[in-house]
Design a protein around this motif. Structure first.
Motif, PDB file in Angstrom:
ATOM      1  N   ASP A  15      44.324  18.412  37.333  1.00 22.75           N
ATOM      2  CA  ASP A  15      43.986  18.866  35.990  1.00 22.75           C
ATOM      3  C   ASP A  15      42.814  19.826  36.087  1.00 22.75           C
ATOM      4  O   ASP A  15      41.826  19.544  36.758  1.00 22.75           O
ATOM      5  N   VAL A  16      42.944  20.950  35.421  1.00 24.28           N
ATOM      6  CA  VAL A  16      41.948  22.005  35.464  1.00 24.28           C
ATOM      7  C   VAL A  16      41.443  22.255  34.049  1.00 24.28           C
ATOM      8  O   VAL A  16      42.237  22.319  33.106  1.00 24.28           O
ATOM      9  N   ASP A  17      40.135  22.379  33.901  1.00 23.56           N
ATOM     10  CA  ASP A  17      39.532  22.766  32.626  1.00 23.56           C
ATOM     11  C   ASP A  17      39.243  24.262  32.669  1.00 23.56           C
ATOM     12  O   ASP A  17      38.407  24.717  33.459  1.00 23.56           O
ATOM     13  N   LEU A  18      39.955  25.032  31.847  1.00 23.80           N
ATOM     14  CA  LEU A  18      39.708  26.462  31.758  1.00 23.80           C
ATOM     15  C   LEU A  18      38.448  26.681  30.941  1.00 23.80           C
ATOM     16  O   LEU A  18      38.284  26.092  29.879  1.00 23.80           O
ATOM     17  N   ILE A  19      37.562  27.518  31.442  1.00 26.25           N
ATOM     18  CA  ILE A  19      36.299  27.782  30.759  1.00 26.25           C
ATOM     19  C   ILE A  19      36.333  29.147  30.087  1.00 26.25           C
ATOM     20  O   ILE A  19      36.034  29.276  28.911  1.00 26.25           O
ATOM     21  N   LEU A  20      36.696  30.186  30.851  1.00 25.29           N
ATOM     22  CA  LEU A  20      36.787  31.518  30.273  1.00 25.29           C
ATOM     23  C   LEU A  20      37.641  32.419  31.137  1.00 25.29           C
ATOM     24  O   LEU A  20      37.854  32.149  32.307  1.00 25.29           O
ATOM     25  N   THR A  21      38.154  33.475  30.525  1.00 22.66           N
ATOM     26  CA  THR A  21      38.858  34.526  31.244  1.00 22.66           C
ATOM     27  C   THR A  21      38.167  35.849  30.963  1.00 22.66           C
ATOM     28  O   THR A  21      37.571  36.030  29.911  1.00 22.66           O
ATOM     29  N   PHE A  22      38.262  36.758  31.932  1.00 21.88           N
ATOM     30  CA  PHE A  22      37.635  38.062  31.762  1.00 21.88           C
ATOM     31  C   PHE A  22      38.279  39.065  32.709  1.00 21.88           C
ATOM     32  O   PHE A  22      38.999  38.693  33.635  1.00 21.88           O
ATOM     33  N   LYS A  23      38.028  40.333  32.441  1.00 25.75           N
ATOM     34  CA  LYS A  23      38.465  41.425  33.314  1.00 25.75           C
ATOM     35  C   LYS A  23      37.247  42.236  33.699  1.00 25.75           C
ATOM     36  O   LYS A  23      36.294  42.333  32.938  1.00 25.75           O
TER      37      LYS A  23
END
Length: 88
Positions: A15-23
């Motif tokens: 199980d993974v907790d996504l924190i943020l996405t960015f480019k």
């Protein structure tokens, strides 16, 4: 935060907790900051998202040293509030 389940390199479900996405500026790659809980602690990782031929997302390790430096710099700017990103 948003939870997803991934399969790691040992073919274990985590199980993974996504924190943020960015480019990065002038880049087509999308990066994700996420955490994985391991019994007594949590580890935080940054990977880039790669699409497989069948349309699934894969989290891939950043191996290029220059790319790693750019990603770390971008994360610092995000945490300072200088750059926007998508928070989960």
């Amino acid at each position: 935060m948003s939870k997803v389940t991934v399969v790691n390199e040992k073919y274990e479900f985590k199980d993974v907790d996504l924190i943020l996405t960015f480019k990065l500026e002038n880049s087509f790659k999308e990066y994700v900051l996420y955490s994985i809980d391991n019994n007594e602690n949590s580890n935080i990782f940054v990977s880039y998202i790669d699409k497989t031929e069948d349309g699934h997302d894969e989290l891939k390790e950043i191996v290029d040293t220059n790319e790693k430096k750019l990603v770390v710099d971008a994360l610092k700017r995000i945490l300072k509030g200088e750059v926007s990103c998508e928070w989960f």
